[in-house]
Write a protein that holds these residues in place. Sequence first.
Motif: not given
Length: 256
Positions: A74-85, A89-93, A111-123
């Motif tokens: 299982x591979x965790x997605x980069x924080x550049x995608x989940x926490x920074x972006x 607009x994460x397609x290139x990453x 694939x594991x997508x872990x989100x920061x606690x501050x990231x609310x659902x934006x549909x």
Amino acid sequence: MEGLQSGAGRCVVGTAGWPLPADLRERFGAGGSLLERYATRLPGVEINSSFYRPHQPATYARWAASVPAGFRFSVKLPRAITHERRLVDAEAALDGFLAQATPLGDKLGCLLVQLPPSLALHERHADRFFAALRERHAGAVVLEPRHSTWFGKAGQAMLAHHGVGLVRADPLACQDAQWPIDDAAPAGGVVYYRLHGAPRMYYAAYDDAFVQALARRMVAEATRAEVVWCIFDNTAEGAATANALVMQSLLTHAPS
């Protein structure tokens, strides 16, 4: 090393990374690397280092070549995608990350997508992100959100639409988080437990009663899921490895 085959599904047990504490190394087989030794006893692993830094495709290829055919990563997605972006607009990453991990081949189990606690659902943002991910990757994907808005009906419906499983984390990520209690087939066919240690996250070991109860639950869930993952993330003092070995033993000897 195969996980339990039970009904329609498979149980995959492992840890975050492949630590082999000195006092447990004799319980693993021989190998030229820690990963090779790890894979003699456990059937899967979660790669967390990909969250912090990229790895060369050759590195993923080497990891894949060093484990048995039935082993899964299982591979965790980069924080550049989940926490920074923050999924925007994460397609290139995504393209860059998937190009790196593709050499795992059929040993790429999730694939594991872990989100920061501050990231609310934006549909709209979330729907666009998971649509882009699904255009690029047809395999298992799970999400570990840590904001309460993801656990409502809108979040569950969106994840189901994209075939994305919801991580069952311990401790619970927020007040509204809960493990499902119904018998429905999980989104994407994947159940994914991510156990961080409690009461002290990343340090505390789980007692035998907890592990035994979870093993029974996993066996039941494997009858309606394609795969049931159990990843111990309480790695700071070696508890994850010990817990994973107990869980693997219970599942290996469980009636199918």
